[in-house]
Design a protein around this motif. Structure first.
Motif, PDB file in Angstrom:
ATOM      1  N   GLU A  92       3.306   3.397  -4.064  1.00  0.00           N
ATOM      2  CA  GLU A  92       3.930   3.381  -2.740  1.00  0.00           C
ATOM      3  C   GLU A  92       3.077   2.702  -1.671  1.00  0.00           C
ATOM      4  OE1 GLU A  92       5.905   6.473   0.436  1.00  0.00           O
ATOM      5  OE2 GLU A  92       5.837   7.038  -1.686  1.00  0.00           O
ATOM      6  N   ASP A  96       4.432  -0.513   0.431  1.00  0.00           N
ATOM      7  CA  ASP A  96       4.460  -0.529   1.895  1.00  0.00           C
ATOM      8  C   ASP A  96       3.676  -1.726   2.442  1.00  0.00           C
ATOM      9  OD1 ASP A  96       5.934   1.807   1.819  1.00  0.00           O
ATOM     10  OD2 ASP A  96       4.232   3.112   2.326  1.00  0.00           O
ATOM     11  N   ALA A  99       5.686  -4.859   1.948  1.00  0.00           N
ATOM     12  CA  ALA A  99       6.785  -4.904   2.922  1.00  0.00           C
ATOM     13  C   ALA A  99       6.257  -5.334   4.294  1.00  0.00           C
ATOM     14  CB  ALA A  99       7.474  -3.547   3.000  1.00  0.00           C
ATOM     15  N   GLU A 100       5.085  -4.832   4.664  1.00  0.00           N
ATOM     16  CA  GLU A 100       4.478  -5.221   5.938  1.00  0.00           C
ATOM     17  C   GLU A 100       4.103  -6.704   5.921  1.00  0.00           C
ATOM     18  OE1 GLU A 100       3.294  -5.244   9.733  1.00  0.00           O
ATOM     19  OE2 GLU A 100       4.323  -3.581   8.735  1.00  0.00           O
TER      20      GLU A 100
END
Length: 130
Positions: A92, A96, A99-100
């Motif tokens: 995860e 994340d 995605a950033e």
């Protein structure tokens, strides 16, 4: 009891990272390029009991080159840039972080333009990074 982190544990966590780089360089034929890179630590080499032991670091990257585009003229990409290495843990935290990075690409004008363009050349490379 004293707790300590073995050097190869730290090296392994620091040796798994990704980076986005962009610019115009002589090795891209002075063409605009974007590179998606992954840094990996290879721990199987050498004597781990040696107090100075270090893994070998390798960078694997996909580099895409683009033709000059008049629409990019005002974006000033010659100096280039990078996202910096991100060492988020797999799972995860890595999802994340990726995605950033995608949000960063969407907000950085030159990266956004490259991301939506068709490259004129793509190369996959690996090299020692230490």
């Amino acid at each position: 009891m004293e707790l300590f982190e073995a050097p190869w544990h730290k090296a392994a966590s620091e040796g798994d990272a990704f980076i986005v780089e962009w610019g115009v360089w002589d090795w891209t034929g002075n063409r605009p390029a974007v590179s998606l890179g992954r840094l990996l630590a290879v721990n199987e080499i050498g004597d781990r009991q040696d107090p100075y032991w270090q893994p070998q670091y390798w960078k694997v990257e996909l580099q895409a080159c683009f033709a000059e585009d008049p629409a990019w003229a005002d974006l000033h990409i010659s100096g280039g840039g990078d996202s910096g290495f991100d060492h988020a843990a797999i799972g995860e935290p890595r999802a994340d972080a990726l995605a950033e990075t995608r949000r960063f690409i969407d907000q950085e004008p030159i990266l956004n333009a490259m991301w939506r363009s068709t490259p004129i050349g793509i190369e996959v490379m690996q090299e020692r990074a230490d």
